[in-house]
Write a protein that holds these residues in place. Structure first.
Motif, PDB file in Angstrom:
ATOM      1  N   UNK A 156      83.155 -32.629 -33.052  1.00 54.53           N
ATOM      2  CA  UNK A 156      84.047 -31.483 -32.838  1.00 54.53           C
ATOM      3  C   UNK A 156      84.029 -31.051 -31.378  1.00 54.53           C
ATOM      4  N   UNK A 157      82.830 -31.066 -30.771  1.00 59.32           N
ATOM      5  CA  UNK A 157      82.695 -30.640 -29.384  1.00 59.32           C
ATOM      6  C   UNK A 157      83.421 -31.595 -28.438  1.00 59.32           C
ATOM      7  N   UNK A 158      83.309 -32.895 -28.703  1.00 57.95           N
ATOM      8  CA  UNK A 158      84.006 -33.870 -27.869  1.00 57.95           C
ATOM      9  C   UNK A 158      85.523 -33.707 -27.996  1.00 57.95           C
ATOM     10  N   UNK A 159      86.007 -33.492 -29.224  1.00 64.24           N
ATOM     11  CA  UNK A 159      87.435 -33.277 -29.448  1.00 64.24           C
ATOM     12  C   UNK A 159      87.909 -32.025 -28.713  1.00 64.24           C
ATOM     13  N   UNK A 160      87.094 -30.956 -28.791  1.00 66.35           N
ATOM     14  CA  UNK A 160      87.444 -29.725 -28.088  1.00 66.35           C
ATOM     15  C   UNK A 160      87.480 -29.946 -26.576  1.00 66.35           C
ATOM     16  N   UNK A 161      86.508 -30.697 -26.038  1.00 66.12           N
ATOM     17  CA  UNK A 161      86.469 -30.956 -24.597  1.00 66.12           C
ATOM     18  C   UNK A 161      87.714 -31.729 -24.146  1.00 66.12           C
TER      19      UNK A 161
END
Length: 226
Positions: A156-161
């Motif tokens: 999720x964090x990578x997608x958000x970044x």
């Protein structure tokens, strides 16, 4: 004659490899501490020691540069504002590798080098990759246990970044903590700047290419001319 510039240049060359290694070790140690939840405490403490040791290298480098500059503290901070910010936010230190790579390229006299436009593309890509990964780690660390968080996994964090750096912002995952939102603002600003640099460089390359083709075309050689 002032020998400070020569000393600074020698220090820059001497610190290229240590700073690059320290940047990688800092990122590696921080990555393990954030992602390896079930690791034994002794290994987590070792990663913390590596991270703090790498930060210590950054501090020593900053202090030495300050002493070699001959400037007062306030003037030095103003002249090296970005370096000061990066020192206080060491998660950005992996970006030091971009600067080191550029310095190595500049000293490769007599050897083929990337054109200005290709260098902008390459450096921007490397910066986006490092910044996106580091930002994803930082947001995931502060968001994963927060109440009402939508960023619950590192994926999720990578997608958000990726959403944030490209300024797309779907809004499906967003930070809810104060620190997470602070990180988001910084990444938004970096994303806008990087996109502007890449777009401007690509536009300049197209204009230069078309201008060169027009100059090389013989008179009367316009397509469709009889």
């Amino acid at each position: 004659m002032d020998a400070r510039p020569e000393k600074q240049e020698r220090w820059d060359r001497r610190m290229e490899a240590p700073l690059a290694v320290a940047s990688l070790l800092f990122l590696a140690g921080y990555t393990v501490r954030v992602l390896a939840h079930g690791m034994d405490r002794v290994w987590l403490d070792l990663c913390l020691a590596v991270t703090l040791g790498a930060w210590g290298v950054f501090i020593v480098d900053y202090v030495v540069r300050f002493r070699l500059s001959g400037l007062g503290p306030l003037r030095f901070v103003r002249a090296h504002l970005l370096g000061t910010i990066v020192l206080l936010l060491p998660l950005l230190r992996p970006l030091q590798m971009v600067k080191i790579y550029d310095g190595i390229q500049r000293r490769r006299r007599g050897k083929p080098r990337l054109t200005l436009y290709a260098r902008v593309m390459a450096y921007s890509s490397l910066t986006v990759t490092l910044l996106g990964f580091a930002g994803a780690l930082a947001v995931y660390q502060h968001e994963r246990g927060a109440s009402g968080a939508t960023i619950r996994t590192f994926g999720d964090a990578l997608w958000w970044a990726a959403e944030t750096l490209t300024t797309v912002g779907y809004g499906d995952v967003t930070p809810v903590t104060t620190i997470g939102r602070f990180i988001a603002v910084g990444m938004m600003a970096c994303g806008v700047a990087l996109i502007g640099a890449v777009t401007g460089s690509f536009s300049s390359w197209l204009i230069q290419t078309f201008t060169r083709e027009d100059e090389e075309r013989p008179p009367g050689g316009t397509p469709g001319a009889s």
